[in-house]
Design a protein around this motif. Structure first.
Motif, PDB file in Angstrom:
ATOM      1  N   ASN A 121       0.847  -0.976  -0.531  1.00 27.76           N
ATOM      2  CA  ASN A 121      -0.310  -0.191  -0.159  1.00 27.76           C
ATOM      3  C   ASN A 121       0.818   0.807   0.272  1.00 27.76           C
ATOM      4  OD1 ASN A 121      -0.878  -2.287   2.718  1.00 27.76           O
ATOM      5  ND2 ASN A 121      -2.247  -1.985   0.637  1.00 27.76           N
ATOM      6  N   HIS A 123      -0.084   4.348  -0.229  1.00 26.48           N
ATOM      7  CA  HIS A 123      -0.517   4.857   0.555  1.00 26.48           C
ATOM      8  C   HIS A 123      -1.391   4.245   2.118  1.00 26.48           C
ATOM      9  CE1 HIS A 123      -0.576   7.767  -3.262  1.00 26.48           C
ATOM     10  NE2 HIS A 123       0.341   8.279  -1.890  1.00 26.48           N
ATOM     11  N   GLU A 126      -4.662   5.429   3.753  1.00 25.55           N
ATOM     12  CA  GLU A 126      -5.858   5.655   2.961  1.00 25.55           C
ATOM     13  C   GLU A 126      -6.998   4.643   4.142  1.00 25.55           C
ATOM     14  OE1 GLU A 126      -4.581   6.506  -1.208  1.00 25.55           O
ATOM     15  OE2 GLU A 126      -5.625   4.517  -0.869  1.00 25.55           O
ATOM     16  N   VAL A 142      -6.359   0.489   4.182  1.00 24.61           N
ATOM     17  CA  VAL A 142      -6.140  -0.771   3.040  1.00 24.61           C
ATOM     18  C   VAL A 142      -4.808  -1.689   3.409  1.00 24.61           C
ATOM     19  CG1 VAL A 142      -6.301   1.233   0.504  1.00 24.61           C
ATOM     20  CG2 VAL A 142      -4.129   1.307   2.465  1.00 24.61           C
ATOM     21  N   ASP A 204      -0.569  -2.885  -5.900  1.00 22.83           N
ATOM     22  CA  ASP A 204      -0.807  -2.095  -5.387  1.00 22.83           C
ATOM     23  C   ASP A 204      -1.906  -1.358  -4.373  1.00 22.83           C
ATOM     24  OD1 ASP A 204       0.094   0.174  -3.722  1.00 22.83           O
ATOM     25  OD2 ASP A 204       1.074   1.753  -5.379  1.00 22.83           O
ATOM     26  N   HIS A 206      -5.384   0.675  -2.742  1.00 21.46           N
ATOM     27  CA  HIS A 206      -5.558   1.819  -2.937  1.00 21.46           C
ATOM     28  C   HIS A 206      -7.204   1.589  -1.929  1.00 21.46           C
ATOM     29  CE1 HIS A 206      -1.504   4.105  -4.032  1.00 21.46           C
ATOM     30  NE2 HIS A 206      -1.655   2.630  -4.068  1.00 21.46           N
ATOM     31  N   TYR A 275       3.489   4.411 -11.094  1.00 22.82           N
ATOM     32  CA  TYR A 275       2.806   3.881 -10.353  1.00 22.82           C
ATOM     33  C   TYR A 275       3.909   2.873  -9.753  1.00 22.82           C
ATOM     34  CZ  TYR A 275      -0.997   7.210 -11.267  1.00 22.82           C
ATOM     35  OH  TYR A 275      -1.054   8.473 -11.441  1.00 22.82           O
ATOM     36  N   GLU A 287      -7.780   0.253  -6.666  1.00 18.72           N
ATOM     37  CA  GLU A 287      -8.432   1.085  -5.798  1.00 18.72           C
ATOM     38  C   GLU A 287      -9.551   0.488  -5.680  1.00 18.72           C
ATOM     39  OE1 GLU A 287      -7.597   4.904  -4.920  1.00 18.72           O
ATOM     40  OE2 GLU A 287      -7.199   5.568  -6.546  1.00 18.72           O
TER      41      GLU A 287
END
Length: 316
Positions: A121, A123, A126, A142, A204, A206, A275, A287
């Motif tokens: 993750n 971020h 989040e 996340v 990844d 999010h 990314y 996402e």
């Protein structure tokens, strides 16, 4: 008289030599200036170092190129050539938005032998709505969703691992802004690859910051968080990453088209555009829901997402 004459001749000869050398020097400067302006190649930091390394290693001595290193950025240089991080794009608008969560310890913390799938993750903080967990004072995030996804995949026979290092702490230690999150997660990603050469797939995870009606759907009176796949277009092999996203997205659409918001391809000014997906053709960003979803809605979708990933990995 003869000595005087000889002395004058020597002096005259020296003047001629000096004059000739001056002409040659001025000519050289003039020609160099013309060539410099005509053939100067302005390149970014990575290209510059690659050319210099190639030259010193005697691998590509095919072109005589003048390099303009006046604008070499020392921060980017250190990131790239000491930490292995690509140049940071300062034009990217990376702002913290929506529900924020604290770091959540891994509740399982079991080492998986030879994992093939790595969940991380960028971020990490989040967060989702914490109504379901209010009594425990936990804001689901996340990172929590990653733990759940890993367990589902392991149960399906896909050996998976989650990045548990605290990215926020990594940013603090290096005094990096939030916009450097992808640089921080790439350091951890590459370290995971070095320690686990069996890794093939990279996700990844999010969550979005869109409104509840955009990130949520209801199927047979059961609420699900929608998924959105994000693919960066600013690297040469992005189409391979896109194929992975398309395959998983198609599986989810076959389950129910209301579960997915599709695939967003991003590139150009104002976005990251990579990314960390240039690390592997099997790297994607997902996402999962948004800031207004709760962990039950997230969990409902995770079981479907795990099945989709399982079928992709198995080539079904």
């Amino acid at each position: 008289m003869t000595k005087k004459f000889k002395s004058k001749r020597k002096l005259k000869f020296r003047y001629k030599i000096l004059f000739s050398m001056s002409i040659v020097f001025v000519s050289f400067i003039y020609i160099f200036h013309l060539l410099y302006n005509k053939f100067l190649v302005k390149i970014d930091n990575e290209m510059l170092i690659n050319h210099l390394v190639d030259y010193n290693l005697n691998t590509k001595k095919t072109n005589n190129v003048f390099y303009d290193i006046v604008n070499l950025n020392s921060t980017n240089f250190l990131l790239k050539y000491t930490l292995g991080v690509d140049t940071i794009r300062e034009d990217e608008e990376e702002i913290v938005s929506g529900v924020e969560a604290g770091y959540i310890e891994d509740p399982y913390d079991v080492k998986v032998k030879e994992p093939i799938l790595y969940i991380y993750n960028t971020h990490q903080t989040e967060g989702y709505q914490k109504s379901n967990n209010a009594s425990y004072n936990i804001t689901p995030s996340v990172l929590m969703a990653s733990y759940i996804l890993r367990e589902s995949l392991n149960d399906l026979g896909i050996p998976s691992m989650v990045e548990t290092n605290d990215i926020a702490e990594l940013l603090r230690v290096h005094s990096w802004k939030y916009s450097y999150s992808y640089a921080a997660s790439k350091i951890l990603l590459e370290d995971a690859i070095r320690k686990n050469p069996s890794l093939v797939y990279f996700i990844d995870l999010h969550r979005d910051s869109m409104s509840y009606d955009i990130t949520t759907t209801t199927i047979e009176d059961k609420k699900y968080a929608k998924v959105l796949f994000v693919i960066g277009k600013d690297h040469p092999n992005y189409e391979k990453n896109l194929k992975m996203a398309e395959a998983i997205n198609d599986y989810i659409k076959n389950v129910n088209p209301k579960l997915t918001r599709g695939i967003s391809q991003k590139g150009g000014s104002g976005v990251n555009g990579i990314y960390n997906q240039n690390i592997s053709p099997n790297a994607i960003l997902i996402e999962l829901g948004g800031q207004y979803n709760n962990i039950t809605e997230i969990n409902n979708t995770l079981s479907i997402l795990a099945d989709a990933i399982y079928h992709y990995v198995k080539g079904e």
